[in-house]
Design a protein around this motif. Structure first.
Motif, mmCIF file in Angstrom:
data_model
loop_
_atom_site.group_PDB
_atom_site.id
_atom_site.type_symbol
_atom_site.label_atom_id
_atom_site.label_comp_id
_atom_site.label_asym_id
_atom_site.label_seq_id
_atom_site.Cartn_x
_atom_site.Cartn_y
_atom_site.Cartn_z
ATOM 1 N N ASP A 10 57.223 -8.392 31.761
ATOM 2 C CA ASP A 10 58.099 -7.951 32.846
ATOM 3 C C ASP A 10 59.447 -7.468 32.315
ATOM 4 N N LYS A 11 59.992 -8.203 31.369
ATOM 5 C CA LYS A 11 61.294 -7.840 30.803
ATOM 6 C C LYS A 11 61.245 -6.459 30.156
ATOM 7 N N PHE A 12 60.216 -6.211 29.387
ATOM 8 C CA PHE A 12 60.091 -4.900 28.749
ATOM 9 C C PHE A 12 59.915 -3.799 29.792
ATOM 10 N N LEU A 13 59.045 -4.045 30.769
ATOM 11 C CA LEU A 13 58.782 -3.037 31.795
ATOM 12 C C LEU A 13 60.036 -2.691 32.589
ATOM 13 N N ASP A 14 60.910 -3.662 32.758
ATOM 14 C CA ASP A 14 62.150 -3.421 33.488
ATOM 15 C C ASP A 14 63.203 -2.709 32.643
ATOM 16 N N GLU A 15 63.237 -2.998 31.353
ATOM 17 C CA GLU A 15 64.336 -2.509 30.514
ATOM 18 C C GLU A 15 63.994 -1.291 29.656
ATOM 19 N N ASP A 16 62.791 -1.238 29.111
ATOM 20 C CA ASP A 16 62.481 -0.224 28.094
ATOM 21 C C ASP A 16 61.313 0.697 28.436
ATOM 22 N N PHE A 17 60.851 0.666 29.660
ATOM 23 C CA PHE A 17 59.679 1.450 30.031
ATOM 24 C C PHE A 17 59.894 2.941 29.780
ATOM 25 N N GLU A 18 61.033 3.448 30.173
ATOM 26 C CA GLU A 18 61.279 4.887 30.050
ATOM 27 C C GLU A 18 61.168 5.367 28.609
ATOM 28 N N GLN A 19 61.774 4.656 27.675
ATOM 29 C CA GLN A 19 61.750 5.090 26.278
ATOM 30 C C GLN A 19 60.337 5.079 25.702
ATOM 31 N N ILE A 20 59.593 4.023 25.966
ATOM 32 C CA ILE A 20 58.251 3.946 25.376
ATOM 33 C C ILE A 20 57.292 4.921 26.031
ATOM 34 N N VAL A 21 57.441 5.148 27.327
ATOM 35 C CA VAL A 21 56.519 6.055 28.002
ATOM 36 C C VAL A 21 56.748 7.497 27.530
ATOM 37 N N ILE A 22 57.989 7.871 27.299
ATOM 38 C CA ILE A 22 58.272 9.218 26.773
ATOM 39 C C ILE A 22 57.686 9.364 25.372
ATOM 40 N N TYR A 23 57.856 8.342 24.546
ATOM 41 C CA TYR A 23 57.289 8.357 23.197
ATOM 42 C C TYR A 23 55.764 8.504 23.239
ATOM 43 N N LYS A 24 55.119 7.726 24.085
ATOM 44 C CA LYS A 24 53.659 7.771 24.174
ATOM 45 C C LYS A 24 53.168 9.085 24.785
ATOM 46 N N GLU A 25 53.878 9.615 25.756
ATOM 47 C CA GLU A 25 53.506 10.912 26.333
ATOM 48 C C GLU A 25 53.530 11.994 25.264
ATOM 49 N N ASN A 26 54.537 11.968 24.406
ATOM 50 C CA ASN A 26 54.620 12.950 23.322
ATOM 51 C C ASN A 26 53.465 12.797 22.340
ATOM 52 N N GLN A 27 53.056 11.564 22.076
ATOM 53 C CA GLN A 27 51.905 11.352 21.196
ATOM 54 C C GLN A 27 50.636 11.949 21.805
ATOM 55 N N VAL A 28 50.457 11.764 23.087
ATOM 56 C CA VAL A 28 49.277 12.308 23.767
ATOM 57 C C VAL A 28 49.322 13.835 23.730
ATOM 58 N N LYS A 29 50.486 14.423 23.988
ATOM 59 C CA LYS A 29 50.627 15.886 23.958
ATOM 60 C C LYS A 29 50.279 16.456 22.586
ATOM 61 N N GLU A 30 50.658 15.737 21.535
ATOM 62 C CA GLU A 30 50.363 16.189 20.174
ATOM 63 C C GLU A 30 48.878 16.056 19.845
ATOM 64 N N LYS A 31 48.214 15.088 20.416
ATOM 65 C CA LYS A 31 46.817 14.798 20.073
ATOM 66 C C LYS A 31 45.824 15.752 20.733
ATOM 67 N N TYR A 32 46.099 16.177 21.967
ATOM 68 C CA TYR A 32 45.125 16.941 22.748
ATOM 69 C C TYR A 32 45.601 18.364 23.007
ATOM 70 N N ASN A 33 44.616 19.257 23.182
ATOM 71 C CA ASN A 33 44.939 20.628 23.564
ATOM 72 C C ASN A 33 45.121 20.708 25.085
ATOM 73 N N GLU A 34 45.512 21.848 25.578
ATOM 74 C CA GLU A 34 45.820 22.022 27.003
ATOM 75 C C GLU A 34 44.626 21.705 27.905
ATOM 76 N N LYS A 35 43.446 22.159 27.515
ATOM 77 C CA LYS A 35 42.261 21.906 28.340
ATOM 78 C C LYS A 35 41.968 20.410 28.418
ATOM 79 N N SER A 36 42.059 19.739 27.301
ATOM 80 C CA SER A 36 41.811 18.295 27.289
ATOM 81 C C SER A 36 42.845 17.552 28.130
ATOM 82 N N LEU A 37 44.099 17.991 28.061
ATOM 83 C CA LEU A 37 45.141 17.363 28.874
ATOM 84 C C LEU A 37 44.858 17.541 30.365
ATOM 85 N N ARG A 38 44.385 18.721 30.749
ATOM 86 C CA ARG A 38 44.008 18.942 32.156
ATOM 87 C C ARG A 38 42.853 18.035 32.545
#
Length: 133
Positions: A10-38
């Motif tokens: 809970d503490k992490f989700l309240d305080e640091d969610f934004e930073q980690i989710v942006i980091y993970k979103e960028n990892q997903v964007k790097e891993k997959y092509n546009e069709k796979s992301l869709r």
């Protein structure tokens, strides 16, 4: 030995969610092509994450719902990163959407999100039942 952060507390989700989710979103964007992301409904996931970040919560009930939704979206991103989801069958794509995207969006109706699971039913009902005057 450094302690590894647990991203699902809970503490992490309240305080640091934004930073980690942006980091993970960028990892997903790097891993997959546009069709796979869709195919992974990634645009929907981005919108949901943005709403979860900006949601202002004062009520304890909604705060717990928000935390559960944040956990689900982190699980979705982790799954996209750890597994190769680029060759999912149609059924598997729908299951992925149902478990993560649709589940979380169904809790975000109060923020203006609409659940699009039932649109086919409403169109069919509109065509089947004539308008009564």
């Amino acid at each position: 030995m450094a302690l590894q952060r647990n991203y699902y507390t809970d503490k992490f989700l309240d305080e640091d969610f934004e930073q980690i989710v942006i980091y993970k979103e960028n990892q997903v964007k790097e891993k997959y092509n546009e069709k796979s992301l869709r195919d992974l409904y990634f645009d929907d996931a981005l919108k949901i994450n943005k709403a979860l970040i900006s949601e202002d919560i004062t009520n304890r009930y909604y705060r717990d719902i928000n935390r559960n939704n944040r956990r689900l979206m982190l699980e979705y991103l982790d799954r996209c990163i750890k597994e190769d989801l680029s060759d999912l069958s149609y059924k598997e794509k729908l299951e992925l959407k149902a478990v993560y995207i649709s589940e979380v969006s169904s809790h975000l109706g109060r923020l203006g999100f609409e659940v699009n699971r039932y649109w086919v039913f409403f169109i069919a009902a509109g065509l089947i039942f004539p308008e009564y005057r």
